[in-house]
Design an enzyme around this catalytic site. Structure first.
Site, mmCIF file in Angstrom:
data_model
loop_
_atom_site.group_PDB
_atom_site.id
_atom_site.type_symbol
_atom_site.label_atom_id
_atom_site.label_comp_id
_atom_site.label_asym_id
_atom_site.label_seq_id
_atom_site.Cartn_x
_atom_site.Cartn_y
_atom_site.Cartn_z
ATOM 1 N N ILE A 1 0.828 -1.211 0.000
ATOM 2 C CA ILE A 1 0.000 0.000 0.000
ATOM 3 C C ILE A 1 0.861 1.259 0.000
ATOM 4 O O ILE A 1 0.367 2.347 0.251
ATOM 5 C CB ILE A 1 -0.923 0.013 1.237
ATOM 6 C CG1 ILE A 1 -0.107 -0.098 2.520
ATOM 7 C CG2 ILE A 1 -1.950 -1.106 1.159
ATOM 8 C CD1 ILE A 1 -0.919 0.028 3.789
ATOM 9 N N HIS B 1 -4.826 -4.412 -2.492
ATOM 10 C CA HIS B 1 -5.341 -4.017 -1.184
ATOM 11 C C HIS B 1 -5.415 -2.504 -1.029
ATOM 12 O O HIS B 1 -5.377 -1.993 0.083
ATOM 13 C CB HIS B 1 -4.463 -4.621 -0.088
ATOM 14 C CG HIS B 1 -4.438 -6.113 -0.115
ATOM 15 N ND1 HIS B 1 -3.288 -6.844 0.085
ATOM 16 C CD2 HIS B 1 -5.415 -7.010 -0.348
ATOM 17 C CE1 HIS B 1 -3.572 -8.139 -0.019
ATOM 18 N NE2 HIS B 1 -4.848 -8.257 -0.276
ATOM 19 N N CYS C 1 -14.356 9.927 2.247
ATOM 20 C CA CYS C 1 -15.169 10.059 3.456
ATOM 21 C C CYS C 1 -15.972 8.784 3.691
ATOM 22 O O CYS C 1 -16.546 8.212 2.759
ATOM 23 C CB CYS C 1 -16.109 11.254 3.311
ATOM 24 S SG CYS C 1 -17.276 11.437 4.689
ATOM 25 N N CYS D 1 -20.056 10.317 3.005
ATOM 26 C CA CYS D 1 -20.510 10.792 1.695
ATOM 27 C C CYS D 1 -19.640 10.325 0.542
ATOM 28 O O CYS D 1 -19.953 10.602 -0.619
ATOM 29 C CB CYS D 1 -20.588 12.317 1.687
ATOM 30 S SG CYS D 1 -18.966 13.140 1.725
ATOM 31 N N SER E 1 6.611 -12.225 -1.279
ATOM 32 C CA SER E 1 5.314 -12.489 -0.652
ATOM 33 C C SER E 1 5.250 -13.944 -0.230
ATOM 34 O O SER E 1 5.684 -14.831 -0.960
ATOM 35 C CB SER E 1 4.166 -12.180 -1.621
ATOM 36 O OG SER E 1 2.925 -12.562 -1.053
ATOM 37 N N ASN F 1 11.990 -14.929 -3.048
ATOM 38 C CA ASN F 1 11.498 -14.664 -1.701
ATOM 39 C C ASN F 1 12.559 -15.074 -0.694
ATOM 40 O O ASN F 1 13.468 -15.845 -1.005
ATOM 41 C CB ASN F 1 10.201 -15.447 -1.451
ATOM 42 C CG ASN F 1 9.423 -14.932 -0.262
ATOM 43 O OD1 ASN F 1 9.302 -13.720 -0.061
ATOM 44 N ND2 ASN F 1 8.915 -15.835 0.551
ATOM 45 N N CYS G 1 15.486 -10.014 -1.939
ATOM 46 C CA CYS G 1 14.917 -9.826 -3.275
ATOM 47 C C CYS G 1 15.795 -8.949 -4.159
ATOM 48 O O CYS G 1 15.977 -9.239 -5.348
ATOM 49 C CB CYS G 1 13.511 -9.228 -3.163
ATOM 50 S SG CYS G 1 12.317 -10.320 -2.345
#
Length: 747
Positions: free
Chosen positions: A347, A363, A371, A374, A441, A465, A482
């Site tokens: 993220i 994700h 919000c 709204c 991962s 990995n 990596c």
């Protein structure tokens, strides 16, 4: 489609006439209308007596030219004449087919989308599937617009409108994962109706597992559903094994899917989660009421108290970090047209910073915030000031007294659905991909964890990995840091890739494990012998007896103290304890305490006493090498080496692959972490290939039935092996946050 429906419902009209009207109206006067080929059965693509092949062009009758209604009527009459001439049987077939997907010449109605696989995990229904995919691809502009028809803002993220569609999506992994002949929900429903005990089903699925008695039937049925939802495991290809094979694939493949996790961002300086001074530890001090660290990513807890999340958000907010070599490698692949898609679980938005265009943020990310009430959406810069000042950002459009008018970064929290864009992309990418690369991962959380098993099994798969993934079968395993591995691959690829290299030195390959380091040898020489006296006939439990339990406890304490520096892994100045080693030590100490307990010696007869003590001693012996002397193999390598372990495993610096002192057998760092007893059995270098899933037996002989999309929920129970991982992943999305979508140094 709405226009088509409106035309079809006009009095005196027909779906075919509506389509013909539109086609005739859009064609210049005097030009013939093409007959669309029909797919409704033999003999329907040509009139009797016509040769096979493509349908000939038709001339609109002169009287009908310039009059769309007349043209449609003429074509309709002509089609009826053809159907009548084709014979009664063919007419019946045409009628049935037209009712399913063909609304007559001139307009082909929307095709009904069947389940992904009608047979048990059958992926061979190519004819109908290709037509459906072409139609769907045309509808969403597949391959023409990498964001599937969504508007693109200048920073590369979605528009507000497209995101609102995503939030309302009902898409799920069932749209792109192989489906059984009868869906798990239907299977469970049938057994619920006849009163089957779910424990009976679970006994067949997991013969060595006994579910806890306190679990209710509905929870057990949810476990059954999630187990049955697992796609069959892929088997390793025997013709792809070496790093040379991996380089050749990277050079030749043109539609590569790269699946990235936290491991690609470790070298960027993003704070980890689970170290002693990590985010979780600091949150526990600042927010003692936080029930568990993962609660800060729970949408319900966020609504009650968003402060823990925003404290975390400040730590990894965009603009503070630069892309790693892994990000740059993927961006260059994208630039050269080799990247089909980068599915990232992170993220941190570093993919955009690196310039990766074909990106799916599974994700979500910090790039935008919206919000809770709204849905008003802003760029990350609009809330940066509040987040860095540790003020909960409020919606400027909602009333000031609205407590939930919070601007939440658009990260997928527990309890929220993944974006529809992810499912749409996977649905079509799975049939386009010619190479899958997993970087950084551990693939522990669904639905992303289902990707390797959901693409065609003949597609090569490469793992990059820190540790192996025993629950999946990759063709080539490149284990280690990596960036170190990508650096070596860039050297071998040459050209523009070689310019990315951070380390100008190309590594050399060795095929035999280096000898132990002097530090380790000195440590081992100080260790006492194994605290078990095993006679020559070690297979006989009658001849195996533990020494005094206090000796074991003392030795374990000494080993724990001496081995502290061997049980941690280095990652760019950050030290992280091995949780599985800690767990093993607790199990060993627990066993030792049982041996010290005088009540143990007074239970049962002498035979029962001896057998019980023998069992405890056996457990201690299994745990002993894991606790006392496990060392990373990669620490024996010098700065310019990597180790090749046939047939397909490579050990680079940073690999979390261990060697036991007694028999020097390689083992993964995750070995034994799922075991109730704490014992650890070192896996062989060439893991046996699994047979087809036993779950398929539940579906044999059952009719094809569509099923509702799967949903995660319920709770799990303890067991060993791959089945435990399947249950843990399938039942609860609330698992290893750092392995899911939040960067850490343990990926």
């Amino acid at each position: 489609m709405a226009d088509e429906a409106a035309l079809a419902l006009q009095p005196g009209g027909s779906p075919s006439a509506a389509g013909a009207d539109r086609e005739a109206a859009s064609s210049p006067a005097g030009e013939p209308l093409r007959k669309r080929p029909r797919r409704d059965g033999p003999g329907l693509e040509r009139s009797p007596g016509e040769p096979g092949g493509a349908a000939p062009e038709r001339e609109v009758p002169a009287a009908a030219r310039g009059c769309p209604g007349a043209a449609a009527a003429a074509l309709w009459r002509e089609a009826e004449a053809e159907a009548a001439a084709a014979g009664g049987e063919q007419e019946a077939q045409a009628t049935a087919a037209a009712g399913e997907g063909d609304n007559g010449p001139g307009l082909q109605g929307p095709s009904r989308e069947p389940p992904l696989a009608d047979n048990l995990y059958d992926e061979d229904d190519d004819d109908e599937g290709e037509e459906e995919e072409e139609a769907a691809a045309a509808a969403i502009g597949y391959r023409d617009n990498l964001l599937f028809g969504d508007e693109i803002i200048t920073n590369g993220f979605h528009s507000c409108e497209s995101d609102e569609e995503d939030r309302a999506s009902h898409a799920s992994s069932s749209d792109w994962t192989p489906r059984p002949r009868i869906g798990p929900y239907t299977f469970v429903q049938q057994h619920l109706m006849i009163g089957t005990d779910p424990r009976t089903i679970l006994k067949d699925l997991l013969p060595e597992t006994i579910p806890p008695p306190e679990l209710d039937d509905m929870t057990l049925w949810q476990i059954v559903i999630n187990i049955l939802s697992e796609p069959p495991k892929r088997k390793k290809r025997k013709d792809i094994n070496t790093i040379e094979d991996a380089v050749k694939l990277l050079q030749e493949c043109k539609k590569i899917i790269v699946l990235t996790g936290a491991g690609v961002s470790v070298s960027c300086g993003i704070p980890d989660f689970r170290s002693r001074d990590g985010i979780y530890a600091r949150l526990a001090v600042d927010f003692p009421d936080l029930p568990d660290p993962q609660a800060m990513f729970d949408i319900e807890y966020f609504r009650k108290d968003p402060r823990p999340f925003f404290k975390f958000a400040k730590e990894i907010y965009p603009g503070q970090f630069q892309p790693s070599l892994c990000h740059k490698f993927i961006a260059l692949s994208d630039k050269e047209g080799k990247l089909l898609r980068n599915y990232t679980q992170n993220i941190d938005t570093l993919e955009q910073v690196a310039g990766i265009q074909r990106i799916i943020q599974c994700h979500g990310s910090f790039a935008t915030a919206s919000c809770l009430i709204c849905k008003y959406k802003v760029d990350c810069e609009a809330v940066r000031g509040d987040i860095f000042n540790q003020v909960v950002p409020r919606c400027p459009r909602c009333p000031a007294d609205e407590p939930l008018a919070i601007m939440k970064p658009e990260i997928v929290f527990f309890g929220e659905n993944l974006p529809e864009q992810f499912h749409r992309a996977m649905k079509y990418d799975k049939d386009e991909v010619d190479l899958l690369i997993v970087i950084g991962s551990s693939l522990k959380v669904r639905p992303v964890a289902l990707i390797p098993s959901s693409i065609p099994h003949e597609v090569p798969q490469i793992l990059i990995n820190r540790e192996p993934l025993p629950h999946l079968h990759f063709d080539v395993e490149l284990l280690g840091d990596c960036d170190v591995i990508i650096n070596e691959l860039c050297h071998r690829l040459g050209g523009e890739y070689a310019k990315l290299c951070c380390n100008p030195v190309k590594l050399s390959e060795i095929t035999e494990k280096p000898p132990r380091t002097q530090k380790e040898l000195a440590y081992l020489s100080e260790l006492p012998p194994t605290p078990l006296h095993v006679s020559e006939d070690s297979s006989s439990p009658e001849r195996t007896s533990p020494p005094d339990s206090s000796v074991i406890v003392t030795l374990l304490d000494q080993a724990a103290k001496s081995n502290d520096d061997l049980d941690v892994s280095e990652s760019k100045g950050c030290m992280e304890e091995k949780p599985q080693e800690v767990q093993t030590s607790r199990n060993v100490e627990s066993i030792a305490e049982q041996m010290e307990n005088p009540d143990l010696k007074n239970v049962g007869s002498s035979t029962g006493e001896k057998n019980e003590r023998t069992s405890v001693a056996g457990t201690v012996r299994k745990c002993w090498p894991n606790r006392v002397a496990k060392e990373q193999i990669s620490r024996r390598l010098d700065g310019n080496q990597y180790l090749f372990l046939p047939p397909n495993r490579y050990i680079f610096h940073g690999a979390e692959v261990y060697s036991d002192s007694e028999d020097d057998v390689l083992s993964s760092s995750s070995c034994g972490s799922n075991s109730d007893s704490g014992t650890c059995q070192s896996p062989s270098l060439e893991e046996p290939m699994e047979d087809e899933s036993e779950i398929e037996e539940f579906y044999n002989g059952l009719e094809d039935e569509p099923d509702v999309p799967e949903r995660a929920g319920g709770a799990g129970f303890g067991t060993d092996g791959d089945d435990q991982e399947a249950i843990n992943e399938a039942i609860s999305v609330k698992q290893e946050v750092t392995d899911m979508n939040y960067p850490s140094n343990k990926s």
